[in-house]
Design a protein around this motif. Structure first.
Motif, PDB file in Angstrom:
ATOM      1  N   ALA A   1      -0.175   2.258  -5.266  1.00  0.00           N
ATOM      2  CA  ALA A   1      -1.086   1.153  -4.919  1.00  0.00           C
ATOM      3  C   ALA A   1      -1.931   1.559  -3.721  1.00  0.00           C
ATOM      4  O   ALA A   1      -1.422   2.160  -2.766  1.00  0.00           O
ATOM      5  N   SER A   2      -3.205   1.242  -3.769  1.00  0.00           N
ATOM      6  CA  SER A   2      -4.109   1.628  -2.677  1.00  0.00           C
ATOM      7  C   SER A   2      -4.201   0.555  -1.593  1.00  0.00           C
ATOM      8  O   SER A   2      -4.804   0.778  -0.552  1.00  0.00           O
TER       9      SER A   2
ATOM     10  N   LYS B   1       0.839  -1.197   0.000  1.00  0.00           N
ATOM     11  CA  LYS B   1       0.000   0.000   0.000  1.00  0.00           C
ATOM     12  C   LYS B   1       0.876   1.250   0.000  1.00  0.00           C
ATOM     13  O   LYS B   1       1.814   1.367   0.801  1.00  0.00           O
ATOM     14  N   GLY B   2       0.605   2.172  -0.913  1.00  0.00           N
ATOM     15  CA  GLY B   2       1.370   3.410  -1.012  1.00  0.00           C
ATOM     16  C   GLY B   2       2.598   3.322  -1.894  1.00  0.00           C
ATOM     17  O   GLY B   2       3.247   4.356  -2.161  1.00  0.00           O
ATOM     18  N   GLU B   3       2.932   2.126  -2.379  1.00  0.00           N
ATOM     19  CA  GLU B   3       4.104   1.973  -3.236  1.00  0.00           C
ATOM     20  C   GLU B   3       3.806   2.512  -4.632  1.00  0.00           C
ATOM     21  O   GLU B   3       2.704   2.318  -5.171  1.00  0.00           O
TER      22      GLU B   3
ATOM     23  N   LEU C   1      -4.870  -6.919  -7.453  1.00  0.00           N
ATOM     24  CA  LEU C   1      -5.663  -7.904  -6.718  1.00  0.00           C
ATOM     25  C   LEU C   1      -5.042  -8.164  -5.356  1.00  0.00           C
ATOM     26  O   LEU C   1      -3.819  -8.248  -5.233  1.00  0.00           O
ATOM     27  N   ASP C   2      -5.903  -8.306  -4.358  1.00  0.00           N
ATOM     28  CA  ASP C   2      -5.461  -8.794  -3.047  1.00  0.00           C
ATOM     29  C   ASP C   2      -5.942 -10.231  -2.931  1.00  0.00           C
ATOM     30  O   ASP C   2      -7.142 -10.493  -2.821  1.00  0.00           O
ATOM     31  N   THR C   3      -5.013 -11.190  -2.988  1.00  0.00           N
ATOM     32  CA  THR C   3      -5.374 -12.608  -2.931  1.00  0.00           C
ATOM     33  C   THR C   3      -4.765 -13.327  -1.728  1.00  0.00           C
ATOM     34  O   THR C   3      -4.753 -14.551  -1.679  1.00  0.00           O
ATOM     35  N   ASP C   4      -4.224 -12.555  -0.750  1.00  0.00           N
ATOM     36  CA  ASP C   4      -3.742 -13.201   0.472  1.00  0.00           C
ATOM     37  C   ASP C   4      -4.905 -13.868   1.208  1.00  0.00           C
ATOM     38  O   ASP C   4      -4.732 -14.851   1.923  1.00  0.00           O
TER      39      ASP C   4
END
Length: 374
Positions: free
Chosen positions: A188-189, A113-115, A215-218
């Motif tokens: 990235a949000s 996030k923030g990158e 995508l967040d797939t964790d």
């Protein structure tokens, strides 16, 4: 004398002429006697054989195996398909106009996030900030000088307000210029993975231009659709076992996020959404999985191996052994789980149910128990 001799000859001639017929009758009579006698003998032997077979059948017993019914736990479950969705799926878009000067993350790259994913040419925005800052400095200097005059009541309130308002406006312009400059770094949000990159180096973008799909797939969502008939049975469900259709040996726990209050469009089924930990990256968006949904649990159910049940029309039957005799029972079954079935009525814990050899039995037939299971 001649007359008597003539009569004697006629009598002899008649006797001799009828002799073959008489002999034939005698032979026929003897044959009939032999046939009747033989038939009676055969019938007697057949009757004797039947009596022997019947006696043997009565004495012979069919070997069977039985089980003594005991209460046990049975789980009412249903396996339903589900589809995997990413926990978050966001298309990052440009918020300012400019040309792409850097692409720092590509498809498949993990981001925090923030990158920064990409950069827009920021030179015009830096200039805008400098200009706005210079304007603020001028306005602040004027405001500071006139504020002392206002306190000494050298100038009026309206004069002071006419100086204060432009100073405040200049501050707002500066803040907007800083924000625009900050937005030239496209970030990235949330933590995730770049699934798709939409822009090329040097491309001119405007607010709303798609930059990348993250995508967040964790962790993932698994959407399962519950039939209307089962909705009341699963409304208190908190978790379920999730398995991959390609690897049913791997079971992942899913926890309920929510159960929809109305059916999905075009179907009488309600969406059950589960959250599943995907730190091992076994699940991917769009995959089909299977979910074992528990509809209920009975801890003291009377259980019977399902192969002991004999379907007969719309009825279900089984045989129990009572003092060496097979007795047919009508039963009512309930939940089926694996090779076990719940017996709702028709049997008790004192019954020895025949589980092997029952399909060839008739009610009242003699049986011999060769093996008993508890």
């Amino acid at each position: 004398m001649n007359g008597k001799s003539s009569n004697s000859r006629k009598l002899k001639s008649a006797i001799y002429s009828s002799l073959p017929f008489v002999l034939m009758l005698a032979v026929l009579a003897i044959g009939v006697l032999f046939f009747v006698g033989g038939t009676r003998s055969k019938m007697a032997k057949m009757e004797e054989q039947k009596a022997s077979e019947l006696e043997h059948a009565v004495l012979e017993r069919t070997n069977v195996e039985v089980v003594n019914l005991k209460p046990g736990k049975i789980v009412d479950s249903i396996v339903l398909p589900g589809i995997v969705e990413p926990w978050e799926n966001v298309v990052i878009k440009a918020e300012v106009t400019g040309r792409i000067t850097e692409i720092l993350k590509d498809e498949g790259d993990a981001v925090k996030k923030g990158e920064v994913i990409a950069r827009i040419d920021n030179r015009d925005y830096i200039s805008a900030v400098k200009e706005a800052k210079a304007n603020v400095d001028r306005r602040d200097s004027d405001l500071e000088r006139n504020e002392s005059l206002f306190k000494k009541k050298v100038i009026s309130q309206s004069t002071y307000d006419s100086i204060l308002a432009p100073a405040q406006e200049a501050e707002a312009i500066l803040e907007k210029a800083k924000l625009q400059l900050e937005r030239t770094d496209i970030k990235a949000s949330f933590d995730g993975v770049i699934n798709k990159r939409y822009i090329q180096l040097g491309a001119l973008v405007a607010p709303g231009t798609a930059i990348a799909d993250i995508l967040d797939t964790d962790k993932v969502r698994v959407n399962i659709f519950i039939p209307e008939d089962d909705i009341l049975k699963v409304q208190d469900l908190e978790e379920a076992d999730i398995t991959l259709t390609q690897n049913r040996d791997k079971v992942i726990k899913g926890k309920k996020v929510f159960l929809s209050e109305k059916p999905a469009d075009g179907a009488q089924a309600y969406k059950l959404q589960m959250v599943v930990d995907n730190s091992e990256k076994m699940l991917r968006a769009g995959m089909f999985v299977e979910s074992k949904i528990i509809r209920g649990v009975i801890n003291n159910a009377l259980l019977l191996p399902i192969y002991a049940v004999i379907p007969f029309g719309d009825q279900k039957l089984c045989y129990v052994e009572e003092d060496g005799v097979a007795r047919m029972r009508k039963i009512v079954t309930g939940i089926i789980s694996g090779d076990q079935v719940e017996i709702v009525s028709g049997l008790t814990t004192s019954d020895n149910v025949i589980i092997k050899g029952q399909r060839q039995l008739e009610d009242g037939e003699l049986v011999k128990v060769v093996k008993s299971y508890n």
